[in-house]
Design a protein around this motif. Structure first.
Motif, short mmCIF file in Angstrom:
data_model
loop_
_atom_site.label_atom_id
_atom_site.label_comp_id
_atom_site.label_asym_id
_atom_site.label_seq_id
_atom_site.Cartn_x
_atom_site.Cartn_y
_atom_site.Cartn_z
N LYS A 1 0.95 -0.66 -0.27
CA LYS A 1 -0.03 -0.16 0.33
C LYS A 1 1.02 1.03 0.04
CE LYS A 1 -3.83 -1.61 2.97
NZ LYS A 1 -4.69 -1.72 3.64
N ARG A 2 0.63 2.41 -0.19
CA ARG A 2 0.78 3.41 -0.16
C ARG A 2 0.11 4.94 0.05
NH1 ARG A 2 3.88 4.57 -6.07
NH2 ARG A 2 5.64 2.68 -6.50
N ILE A 3 0.98 5.04 0.50
CA ILE A 3 -0.27 6.27 1.70
C ILE A 3 0.57 7.84 0.33
CG2 ILE A 3 -0.35 7.33 3.63
CD1 ILE A 3 0.41 4.63 4.95
#
Length: 61
Positions: free
Chosen positions: A2-4
């Protein structure tokens, strides 16, 4: 994975306004009434001021 994208980078000066504080008792005759002995958000306000100064110097605003 996941990328924030919008990571929390700290509070802004608008976020540190007294009217959002838990100990805000309102205004009377133009003075802010604080129910705490001292400002509980002093560290956040100091950091927000530093960040706004840094952004202004970077972007020339």
């Amino acid at each position: 994975m996941k990328r924030i994208y919008n990571k929390f980078k700290g509070y802004t000066l608008a976020d540190c306004d007294c009217k959002y504080c838990l100990y805000y008792g309102g205004k009377r005759k133009g003075k802010i009434i604080c129910l705490a002995d001292g400002c509980v958000c002093a560290d956040e306000i100091r950091k927000a001021k530093e960040n706004s100064r840094r952004e202004r110097s970077l972007y020339g605003g």
